[in-house]
Design an enzyme around this catalytic site. Structure first.
Site, short mmCIF file in Angstrom:
data_model
loop_
_atom_site.label_atom_id
_atom_site.label_comp_id
_atom_site.label_asym_id
_atom_site.label_seq_id
_atom_site.Cartn_x
_atom_site.Cartn_y
_atom_site.Cartn_z
N PHE A 178 119.54 -49.53 87.71
CA PHE A 178 119.97 -50.61 87.60
C PHE A 178 120.43 -50.87 85.39
CE2 PHE A 178 118.44 -55.16 85.83
CZ PHE A 178 119.51 -55.08 85.94
N ASP A 199 110.89 -47.21 90.86
CA ASP A 199 110.84 -48.93 90.23
C ASP A 199 111.16 -49.14 91.39
OD1 ASP A 199 112.10 -51.38 90.00
OD2 ASP A 199 113.37 -50.54 88.35
N TYR A 210 110.02 -61.43 91.63
CA TYR A 210 110.89 -62.26 91.91
C TYR A 210 112.18 -62.57 92.57
CZ TYR A 210 113.57 -59.76 88.22
OH TYR A 210 114.07 -58.68 87.43
N LYS A 211 112.38 -61.60 93.72
CA LYS A 211 113.43 -61.33 94.61
C LYS A 211 112.68 -61.95 95.76
CE LYS A 211 115.21 -57.44 91.51
NZ LYS A 211 116.36 -57.87 91.14
N ARG A 270 127.58 -58.10 98.04
CA ARG A 270 126.09 -58.50 98.39
C ARG A 270 125.43 -59.04 99.15
NH1 ARG A 270 121.65 -55.70 93.44
NH2 ARG A 270 121.56 -58.12 93.81
C1 LIG Z 1 116.33 -52.13 89.54
C2 LIG Z 1 115.99 -53.32 88.50
N1 LIG Z 1 115.01 -53.10 88.33
C3 LIG Z 1 114.72 -54.00 86.76
C4 LIG Z 1 115.55 -54.71 87.45
C5 LIG Z 1 115.35 -56.14 85.96
O1 LIG Z 1 114.33 -55.71 85.38
P1 LIG Z 1 113.50 -57.25 84.31
O2 LIG Z 1 112.39 -57.92 85.39
O3 LIG Z 1 112.70 -56.45 82.99
O4 LIG Z 1 114.50 -58.52 84.09
C6 LIG Z 1 116.22 -55.29 88.10
C7 LIG Z 1 116.71 -56.75 88.47
O5 LIG Z 1 117.46 -56.66 89.71
C8 LIG Z 1 116.44 -54.30 89.24
O6 LIG Z 1 116.94 -54.29 90.19
#
Ligand SMILES: Cc1ncc(COP(=O)(O)O)c(C=O)c1O
Length: 412
Positions: free
Chosen positions: A126, A198, A223-224, A371
């Protein structure tokens, strides 16, 4: 066995041990929501919890709530509620800030723990992971190198002897490939590298065992799959063995050993609290708490079994229409999403839009990935069936070719 009729799906729903959870979420009529891997659905308990925080804790009790409502400790108490979802001890996780900020903190802390200066990242990660790595490495005079972690090159890239930190997503955001956390972490450790994971696409989606997997640091959003709401605070994991030495760069007063001494010099707190920086969004914390209280009652093995059954069903139905998938067929390598690629160039985005117009909400990731996220707490097998039927109709009828479906919004 993969269901072959809509009736089979209804029977599976009737026997589903997670079925009752669906009632705990707000789901608009006529919508099949396959985007909970981007923004999770709203738990019914959240508005009341947030209203209580605002009206009682803030409105009535005012400043006293820092003590009486446990505001000061929220990063730790919420961290302890995230811990069982990621296989961590309660004192190894804090909640606060965003994923990107927490990535920066953990990356810099890990780099400072090593006498090497390369961060090995994942070529297709990402973008924020790549950008934050760029920022952290340039700040410290270190370098970023990239590899495909699913190809044969990972071992070789780790064997160079100069890798300080390996940063990987546990589940790839685009294709949904699940990585072998214990195996990769072991390999990295054998080569003298620390690992930052991550977990954005794995927490609440697949079983995560940070302690068992030997992870050093991890970050993830809420939030997911965790349903805490748009822009909700993220979490940060640091293995207890690193607490005493971890030196993170955003040293603020919430990470101080004795913040209310108001001393002029920084002294990091002894445990994972040293990763905190400043005051946190406590209204958003209330929403997160409501959703974590739902998750506390979910059996994660049941979640995983249902997720695999749903993704099996969707993958099989998509294959029947001739749409290929970049999501692994192998259960051990699959997250909780399905990523489809339509052979005709440029078809992915309008197909997703045509599905949304029919109430089947997925999303699109450039350059060509459709997706679909599968969230076992509030999706039914019959929803998966209906979504696959809608996909079949949209593709076979050519409905997606209507011009209106090609108009791009800011968020895809
Ligand atoms: C793998 C991954 N890392 C980080 C993030 C987002 O980072 P942040 O919460 O700082 O916007 C996402 C968002 O979809 C993601 O898929």
């Amino acid at each position: 066995m993969i269901p072959t009729t809509r009736e089979d799906c209804l029977a599976l729903d009737a026997a589903d041990p997670l079925a009752a959870f669906r009632e705990e979420f707000v789901l608009p009529e006529g919508v099949v929501y396959l985007d909970g891997n981007s923004l999770g659905a709203l738990p019914r308990s959240t508005p009341g919890r947030v209203a209580d925080m605002i009206e009682r804790e803030w409105g009535r009790d005012l400043i006293r709530s820092w003590n009486d409502a446990g505001w000061w400790d929220k990063p730790r108490t919420l961290g302890a509620k995230v811990a069982p979802l990621v296989g961590a001890a309660p004192d190894e996780v804090v909640v606060g800030d965003g994923t990107s900020a927490n990535l920066f903190k953990t990356l810099v802390a890990a780099l400072r723990m090593s006498d090497r200066s390369v961060v090995l990242g994942e070529a297709g990660n990402f973008p924020t992971d790549l950008y934050v790595t760029e920022g952290a490495t340039s700040l410290l005079g270190a370098t970023q190198r990239r590899v495909d972690p699913d190809g044969p090159g990972l071992a070789e890239a780790l064997a160079t002897g100069d890798v300080a930190v390996l940063l990987l997503s546990h589940v790839d955001y685009r294709g949904g490939t699940l990585r072998d956390m214990p195996g990769i972490t072991r390999l990295a450790h054998e080569h003298g590298a620390l690992v930052v994971w991550d977990l954005c696409h794995s927490v609440g989606a697949v079983p995560v065992d940070l302690s068992g997997g030997g992870a050093d640091f991890a970050v993830g959003c809420t939030y997911k799959y965790l349903n805490a709401g748009p822009g909700a605070p993220a979490f940060l994991y640091a293995a207890r063995r690193h607490h005493a030495v971890a030196d993170q760069p955003l040293s603020g007063w919430h990470g101080h050993a004795r913040p209310f001494d108001f001393t002029a010099d920084y002294e990091p707190a002894p445990g994972v609290s040293r990763f905190l920086s400043g005051s946190q969004p406590l209204v958003a914390d209330a929403a997160l708490e409501a959703s974590l209280d739902v998750w506390a009652r979910a059996d994660l093995d049941q979640v995983r079994a249902k997720s695999l059954a749903m993704t099996d069903l969707f993958l099989e139905r998509a294959a029947k229409v001739g749409i290929s998938s970049i999501t692994p067929a192998e259960h051990g390598r699959r997250g909780s999403q399905v990523a489809l690629v339509q052979p005709e160039e440029g078809a992915g985005y309008p197909i997703v839009q045509a599905l949304i117009a029919r109430g089947v909400i997925g999303d699109f990731r450039a350059p060509d990935v459709m997706r679909f996220g599968f969230t076992p707490l509030y999706l039914r097998y019959v929803d998966v069936w209906d979504a696959a039927e809608a996909l079949t109709e949209v593709v076979e009828s050519g409905e997606w070719r209507q011009e209106r479906f090609s108009r791009r919004g800011q968020v895809t």
